[in-house]
Design an enzyme around this catalytic site. Structure first.
Site, PDB file in Angstrom:
ATOM      1  N   HIS A 304       1.238  -0.970   0.138  1.00 43.89           N
ATOM      2  CA  HIS A 304      -0.107  -0.160  -0.028  1.00 43.89           C
ATOM      3  C   HIS A 304       1.057   1.308  -0.235  1.00 43.89           C
ATOM      4  O   HIS A 304       1.884   1.330   0.787  1.00 43.89           O
ATOM      5  CB  HIS A 304      -1.018   0.461   1.070  1.00 43.89           C
ATOM      6  CG  HIS A 304      -1.876   1.290   0.775  1.00 43.89           C
ATOM      7  ND1 HIS A 304      -2.245   2.271   1.250  1.00 43.89           N
ATOM      8  CD2 HIS A 304      -3.453   1.259   0.824  1.00 43.89           C
ATOM      9  CE1 HIS A 304      -2.958   3.414   1.552  1.00 43.89           C
ATOM     10  NE2 HIS A 304      -3.928   1.978   0.621  1.00 43.89           N
ATOM     11  N   ASP A 361      -7.957  -5.262   0.409  1.00 48.67           N
ATOM     12  CA  ASP A 361      -8.572  -6.370  -0.965  1.00 48.67           C
ATOM     13  C   ASP A 361      -8.120  -8.056  -0.984  1.00 48.67           C
ATOM     14  O   ASP A 361      -8.351  -9.082  -1.299  1.00 48.67           O
ATOM     15  CB  ASP A 361      -7.846  -5.491  -2.141  1.00 48.67           C
ATOM     16  CG  ASP A 361      -8.337  -4.633  -3.064  1.00 48.67           C
ATOM     17  OD1 ASP A 361      -9.914  -4.319  -2.587  1.00 48.67           O
ATOM     18  OD2 ASP A 361      -7.746  -3.723  -3.344  1.00 48.67           O
TER      19      ASP A 361
HETATM   20  N1  ACO Z   1       3.557  -7.424  -4.750  1.00 44.66           N
HETATM   21  C1  ACO Z   1       5.123  -7.947  -5.239  1.00 44.66           C
HETATM   22  N2  ACO Z   1       6.110  -6.933  -4.574  1.00 44.66           N
HETATM   23  C2  ACO Z   1       5.532  -5.517  -4.300  1.00 44.66           C
HETATM   24  C3  ACO Z   1       4.001  -5.626  -4.331  1.00 44.66           C
HETATM   25  C4  ACO Z   1       2.983  -6.697  -4.838  1.00 44.66           C
HETATM   26  N3  ACO Z   1       1.969  -6.453  -3.949  1.00 44.66           N
HETATM   27  N4  ACO Z   1       4.112  -4.446  -4.012  1.00 44.66           N
HETATM   28  C5  ACO Z   1       4.806  -3.199  -4.336  1.00 44.66           C
HETATM   29  N5  ACO Z   1       5.721  -4.424  -4.550  1.00 44.66           N
HETATM   30  C6  ACO Z   1       7.039  -3.784  -4.529  1.00 44.66           C
HETATM   31  C7  ACO Z   1       7.869  -3.223  -5.144  1.00 44.66           C
HETATM   32  O1  ACO Z   1       7.923  -3.934  -7.026  1.00 44.66           O
HETATM   33  C8  ACO Z   1       8.274  -2.813  -5.420  1.00 44.66           C
HETATM   34  O2  ACO Z   1       9.967  -2.944  -5.403  1.00 44.66           O
HETATM   35  P1  ACO Z   1      11.108  -2.778  -5.773  1.00 44.66           P
HETATM   36  O3  ACO Z   1      11.352  -1.791  -3.988  1.00 44.66           O
HETATM   37  O4  ACO Z   1      12.261  -3.697  -5.794  1.00 44.66           O
HETATM   38  O5  ACO Z   1      10.909  -1.297  -6.486  1.00 44.66           O
HETATM   39  C9  ACO Z   1       8.063  -1.863  -3.597  1.00 44.66           C
HETATM   40  O6  ACO Z   1       7.683  -2.428  -3.513  1.00 44.66           O
HETATM   41  C10 ACO Z   1       7.695  -0.957  -3.521  1.00 44.66           C
HETATM   42  O7  ACO Z   1       6.723  -0.174  -4.204  1.00 44.66           O
HETATM   43  P2  ACO Z   1       6.189   0.170  -4.642  1.00 44.66           P
HETATM   44  O8  ACO Z   1       5.782  -0.412  -6.437  1.00 44.66           O
HETATM   45  O9  ACO Z   1       6.706   1.471  -5.008  1.00 44.66           O
HETATM   46  O10 ACO Z   1       4.353   0.704  -3.895  1.00 44.66           O
HETATM   47  P3  ACO Z   1       3.449   2.395  -4.340  1.00 44.66           P
HETATM   48  O11 ACO Z   1       3.059   2.718  -3.263  1.00 44.66           O
HETATM   49  O12 ACO Z   1       4.189   2.580  -6.025  1.00 44.66           O
HETATM   50  O13 ACO Z   1       2.651   0.774  -5.017  1.00 44.66           O
HETATM   51  C11 ACO Z   1       0.739  -0.345  -4.693  1.00 44.66           C
HETATM   52  C12 ACO Z   1       1.173   0.253  -4.173  1.00 44.66           C
HETATM   53  C13 ACO Z   1      -0.119   0.031  -5.924  1.00 44.66           C
HETATM   54  C14 ACO Z   1      -0.687  -1.336  -3.593  1.00 44.66           C
HETATM   55  C15 ACO Z   1       1.536  -2.375  -4.668  1.00 44.66           C
HETATM   56  O14 ACO Z   1       2.255  -1.847  -3.265  1.00 44.66           O
HETATM   57  C16 ACO Z   1       0.337  -3.131  -5.376  1.00 44.66           C
HETATM   58  O15 ACO Z   1       0.214  -3.055  -6.791  1.00 44.66           O
HETATM   59  N6  ACO Z   1      -0.035  -4.518  -4.207  1.00 44.66           N
HETATM   60  C17 ACO Z   1      -0.832  -5.111  -5.386  1.00 44.66           C
HETATM   61  C18 ACO Z   1      -2.448  -4.308  -5.562  1.00 44.66           C
HETATM   62  C19 ACO Z   1      -3.119  -4.105  -4.602  1.00 44.66           C
HETATM   63  O16 ACO Z   1      -3.434  -4.930  -3.886  1.00 44.66           O
HETATM   64  N7  ACO Z   1      -3.755  -3.326  -5.226  1.00 44.66           N
HETATM   65  C20 ACO Z   1      -5.021  -2.572  -3.810  1.00 44.66           C
HETATM   66  C21 ACO Z   1      -4.133  -1.558  -2.439  1.00 44.66           C
HETATM   67  S1  ACO Z   1      -5.857  -1.048  -1.292  1.00 44.66           S
HETATM   68  C22 ACO Z   1      -6.802   0.085  -2.930  1.00 44.66           C
HETATM   69  O17 ACO Z   1      -6.360   0.715  -3.567  1.00 44.66           O
HETATM   70  C23 ACO Z   1      -8.342   0.022  -2.688  1.00 44.66           C
END
Ligand code: ACO
Length: 426
Positions: A304, A361
């Site tokens: 998140h 979720d």
């Molecule tokens: N699975 C694997 N790796 C992840 C995940 C995940 N679910 N989420 C983040 N990461 C990793 C990224 O690849 C990144 O790795 P790095 O440092 O090696 O590059 C690091 O963790 C930081 O992640 P970001 O993508 O920079 O985080 P951001 O704040 O931009 O994204 C998000 C947040 C979109 C929710 C992300 O965690 C994600 O895609 N999660 C999966 C989708 C999801 O569950 N979305 C619902 C969110 S809640 C809502 O909107 C209701």
């Protein structure tokens, strides 16, 4: 006051402190004073507004609507009471609650003209596409739509119409998609119960509501009511800031919610569980694939932007999912897979280092599935819950006499000036 030093210039920026001691530096004068803008792709460190609706402390896992803890509301409130709270800022008195509830009931039936809109969609249309279009269409049936901003009673009516009819539209879209006749809402049923009735009753067979299912659905809706400046809410605010009406702004919110990184994650999570159940991968293989970032695969329902600790909504839903399935005597395979994935990820360095925890979720789909909601309706359920939050944010924009249109700047990286050459000379 914080001081910014650029190109031998020194510039003081006002400090802004919120009621929970959150601190920001107001850089709104930076460009006019120094020629610089700030760049923060995806707004990871940018406050877009001041807001008094919802407070999140992502490090401590705290979520409050108008000061009330989400745990209290989820356990003790109703969806309509929470909707009133989020829009009007206080818990309703019994009289206010009755007036609001009566207004919602008066708005629950769709205009007959909607049948034509539904018929215009192909049978396999995604319900989120239908929902967004229908919300905009709903506005067309209000001749005095553009008075929302100036007339309080008009706003109240529009807000009630959106909250009430989003549920009617969702159920009607589902009935259409399975070739069954639309079921009309029943005025004496409460919000969530009425939704289940419209989804699952048949012309000669009224749906019997199980109180545990009703409780789980009500809790699901309350947990989705608001979440401050997320992607869809920021979209609603952005559209509202241009002067667009409530229906148009919320319709845009539905589109923003649809994506898999936002509300669409609840559908993607269950699709992921299903792949593991169908033995496409084991839990361990899947996690290894995620860690290697193979094909961009993610552990959906994890991570998140704001929470770097447990999402309190996920904790509540996890307990609710167990309770619902235990009571029904069901040993749900998806819940087992979810549990295995979470146990594995929460002890793995990849997820620990990045502070990735289950988000709202991760468990919500298991609850929706046990209620009988079809997979492609999951994000629609999120939208039904989120509608009061979008309305509250639209109102906050409109009630602010100093509100300006949202208009971020950019750093241009394209071609510099090029001379146009007529086609005949190219
Ligand atoms: N699975 C694997 N790796 C992840 C995940 C995940 N679910 N989420 C983040 N990461 C990793 C990224 O690849 C990144 O790795 P790095 O440092 O090696 O590059 C690091 O963790 C930081 O992640 P970001 O993508 O920079 O985080 P951001 O704040 O931009 O994204 C998000 C947040 C979109 C929710 C992300 O965690 C994600 O895609 N999660 C999966 C989708 C999801 O569950 N979305 C619902 C969110 S809640 C809502 O909107 C209701």
């Amino acid at each position: 006051m914080p001081r910014i030093e650029i190109d031998d210039q020194s510039f003081e920026c006002p400090l802004v402190v919120g009621t929970e001691n959150e601190k920001a530096i107001d850089i709104s004068q930076l460009r006019s004073k120094t020629g610089y803008i700030t760049l923060d792709d995806s707004f990871g460190n940018t406050g877009s507004c001041k807001s008094s609706i919802t407070y999140i402390d992502g490090d401590k896992g705290i979520l409050r609507y108008r000061g009330y803890a989400i745990e209290d509301l989820a356990e003790n409130s109703s969806f309509i009471e929470t909707a009133y709270l989020i829009i009007y800022g206080h818990l309703p008195s019994s009289n206010e609650y009755k007036l609001f509830s009566d207004l919602l009931t008066s708005q629950e039936i769709l205009h007959e003209g909607f049948r034509h809109h539904f018929e215009g969609f192909p049978n396999n249309a995604h319900p989120m596409a239908m929902l967004s279009a229908m919300i905009n269409a709903m506005g067309c049936y209000q001749s005095d739509l553009y008075d929302d901003r100036d007339d309080v009673s008009h706003f109240d009516k529009s807000a009630a119409q959106l909250i009430s009819q989003v549920r009617t539209i969702a159920a009607a879209a589902y009935k259409m998609s399975i070739g069954q006749p639309m079921v009309y809402p029943y005025p004496n049923k409460r919000y969530a119960e009425n939704f289940l009735h419209m989804m699952f009753s048949l012309p000669n067979n009224s749906y019997e509501v199980d109180p545990d299912i009703l409780h789980a659905l009500t809790m699901f809706l309350i947990l989705h009511v608001d979440h401050e400046q997320n992607c869809s809410t920021s979209t609603v605010r952005l559209v509202a800031s241009s002067g667009a009406n409530l229906h148009a702004s919320c319709s845009a919110g539905v589109c923003a919610l649809w994506g898999r990184l936002h509300g669409g994650a609840n559908q993607a999570v269950v699709e992921m569980f299903n792949k593991i159940r169908n033995a496409d991968y084991t839990v361990k293989e899947f996690i290894e694939k995620v860690k290697k970032k193979e094909d961009g695969v993610k552990l959906m329902g994890f991570g998140h932007r704001v929470y770097k600790n447990y999402d309190p909504r996920a904790q509540i839903l996890q307990k609710a999912a167990h309770k619902l399935l235990d009571k029904a005597g069901k040993n749900d395979e998806l819940l087992q897979i979810a549990q295995e994935l979470a146990d594995y990820a929460l002890h793995d360095d990849y997820f620990i280092e990045r502070k990735l925890y289950p988000n709202v979720d991760f468990y919500s789909g298991i609850i929706l599935q046990s209620i009988g909601i079809p997979l492609n309706m999951f994000t629609v359920m999120f939208a039904i819950g989120r509608m009061p939050g979008w309305i509250a944010h639209w109102k906050e924009i409109v009630d602010n006499p100093k509100q300006k249109i949202y208009r971020p700047r950019q750093i241009y990286t394209g071609e510099t000036h090029r001379k146009f050459i007529p086609m005949s000379d190219r």
